[in-house]
Design a protein around this motif. Structure first.
Motif, PDB file in Angstrom:
ATOM      1  N   TRP A 179      31.887  39.822  34.848  1.00  0.00           N
ATOM      2  CA  TRP A 179      33.022  40.039  35.088  1.00  0.00           C
ATOM      3  C   TRP A 179      33.805  40.521  36.587  1.00  0.00           C
ATOM      4  O   TRP A 179      33.473  42.147  37.169  1.00  0.00           O
ATOM      5  CB  TRP A 179      34.076  40.935  33.332  1.00  0.00           C
ATOM      6  N   GLY A 180      34.830  39.448  36.947  1.00  0.00           N
ATOM      7  CA  GLY A 180      34.733  40.093  38.572  1.00  0.00           C
ATOM      8  C   GLY A 180      33.864  39.926  39.771  1.00  0.00           C
ATOM      9  O   GLY A 180      34.665  39.466  40.432  1.00  0.00           O
ATOM     10  N   SER A 181      32.708  39.215  39.114  1.00  0.00           N
ATOM     11  CA  SER A 181      31.827  38.724  40.194  1.00  0.00           C
ATOM     12  C   SER A 181      31.401  37.931  39.910  1.00  0.00           C
ATOM     13  O   SER A 181      31.226  36.876  40.591  1.00  0.00           O
ATOM     14  CB  SER A 181      30.697  40.143  40.823  1.00  0.00           C
ATOM     15  N   ARG A 182      31.408  37.107  38.280  1.00  0.00           N
ATOM     16  CA  ARG A 182      30.945  35.789  38.063  1.00  0.00           C
ATOM     17  C   ARG A 182      31.255  35.342  36.785  1.00  0.00           C
ATOM     18  O   ARG A 182      31.403  34.043  37.169  1.00  0.00           O
ATOM     19  CB  ARG A 182      29.476  36.222  37.608  1.00  0.00           C
ATOM     20  N   CYS A 183      32.987  35.682  36.459  1.00  0.00           N
ATOM     21  CA  CYS A 183      33.665  35.605  35.710  1.00  0.00           C
ATOM     22  C   CYS A 183      35.194  35.742  35.781  1.00  0.00           C
ATOM     23  O   CYS A 183      35.432  37.303  36.242  1.00  0.00           O
ATOM     24  CB  CYS A 183      33.174  34.644  34.619  1.00  0.00           C
ATOM     25  N   GLU A 184      36.072  35.618  35.944  1.00  0.00           N
ATOM     26  CA  GLU A 184      37.704  36.479  34.720  1.00  0.00           C
ATOM     27  C   GLU A 184      38.678  35.028  34.632  1.00  0.00           C
ATOM     28  O   GLU A 184      38.417  33.976  34.650  1.00  0.00           O
ATOM     29  CB  GLU A 184      37.921  36.397  36.394  1.00  0.00           C
ATOM     30  N   VAL A 185      39.692  35.951  34.259  1.00  0.00           N
ATOM     31  CA  VAL A 185      40.975  34.628  33.649  1.00  0.00           C
ATOM     32  C   VAL A 185      41.895  34.744  33.876  1.00  0.00           C
ATOM     33  O   VAL A 185      42.353  36.027  34.653  1.00  0.00           O
ATOM     34  CB  VAL A 185      40.901  35.783  32.347  1.00  0.00           C
ATOM     35  N   ARG A 186      42.691  33.787  33.726  1.00  0.00           N
ATOM     36  CA  ARG A 186      43.679  34.433  34.290  1.00  0.00           C
ATOM     37  C   ARG A 186      45.246  33.498  33.103  1.00  0.00           C
ATOM     38  O   ARG A 186      44.771  32.746  32.723  1.00  0.00           O
ATOM     39  CB  ARG A 186      44.461  33.887  35.446  1.00  0.00           C
ATOM     40  N   CYS A 187      45.598  34.246  32.967  1.00  0.00           N
ATOM     41  CA  CYS A 187      46.998  33.940  32.300  1.00  0.00           C
ATOM     42  C   CYS A 187      48.007  32.838  32.547  1.00  0.00           C
ATOM     43  O   CYS A 187      48.351  32.495  33.514  1.00  0.00           O
ATOM     44  CB  CYS A 187      47.402  34.644  31.557  1.00  0.00           C
TER      45      CYS A 187
END
Length: 275
Positions: free
Chosen positions: A173-181
């Protein structure tokens, strides 16, 4: 509209340090102060930003925000936005966050409006929508943008493999994937977060270099890519989303530092894998 009418509850409770709100804090703090002053002040602040940004809606109309009472009787909300550029806005958290997304992800909002308007032209306005219009509404209200450069992580999300996604591959998380609302109803619910609060994740495949970009460039890339997908995908359905309990996102809630947090099967369900 009175200049100093009673301010409805909720605006004072916005905490811009929360990770799901922090990306929108710079503009949001100004709007929050305006909202705490009056309805008129909030609309004025929104329209000042709209004038500076020169943002357009789904049919190319210049964006503006109007009081809900200024929506003509019998006019459909989405159709009015498309034909006039004017977004009817109430003095509440729901519409506050809806307006904020016109600035955070302007292309996505314009694409949603364009598709909603096209559906109205075909189907008209009725008590039920169904199909594509329902999917567009679900996106608008409750979407999360799951940006991912690792197909295994996307597969884990689609497959309800919470252990892989949120525990074993937590370092990704933060290097290969992340989320935005994105969904404004979801953001409203997250003012008072609860463990079962779940968003509908729209998976966006991103290049590995995405995670080397700053936040503004990432958001611009997401805005363009997701808007293009919304405009070109004919058969939009709710099956295109993957449910994601928001407080399970690593780093978004202190209690999820413990792997035991994810043992709650009433929240982190097995889902379609069991079928």
């Amino acid at each position: 509209m009175q200049a100093h009418e009673a301010q409805p509850p909720g605006f004072a409770a916005i905490d811009w340090t929360k990770p799901w709100l922090a990306p929108f804090a710079e503009r949001g703090k100004r709007w929050q102060q305006a909202a705490l002053t009056s309805y008129a002040a909030l609309l004025a602040e929104m329209n000042a930003d709209a004038g500076d940004m020169r943002q357009s809606t789904g049919r190319g109309q210049r964006l503006a925000f109007i009081a809900q009472d200024d929506l003509p009787p019998g006019a459909a909300y989405e159709a009015h936005i498309a034909s006039t550029g004017c977004v009817p806005t109430r003095h509440n958290l729901h519409d506050f966050f809806n307006a904020s997304m016109w600035f955070a992800f302007p292309r996505i909002k314009a694409a949603l409006n364009a598709r909603q308007w096209a559906a109205i032209e075909v189907l008209g306005v009725g008590p039920t929508r169904g199909g594509v219009p329902d999917t567009l509404t679900l996106f608008d209200e409750n979407a999360l943008l799951f940006a991912c450069a690792d197909p295994a992580l996307s597969a884990a999300l689609r497959g309800f493999d919470w252990h892989t996604l949120l525990v074993a591959r937590r370092d990704a998380w933060g290097s290969r994937c992340e989320v935005r609302c994105f969904g404004h109803a979801l953001m409203e619910k997250l003012i008072a977060p609860f463990k079962a609060c779940t968003g509908h994740a729209w998976i966006v495949e991103v290049p590995p270099v995405y995670f080397e970009w700053d936040a503004a460039k990432r958001d611009a890339w997401l805005d363009e890519a997701v808007a293009a997908a919304l405009l070109t995908t004919d058969a939009l359905t709710s099956r295109m989303f993957a449910p994601l309990p928001v407080l399970g996102v690593p780093g978004w809630w202190p209690e999820n530092d413990s792997p035991a947090f994810y043992d709650d099967t009433s929240v982190f369900r097995s889902g379609r894998r069991a079928r």
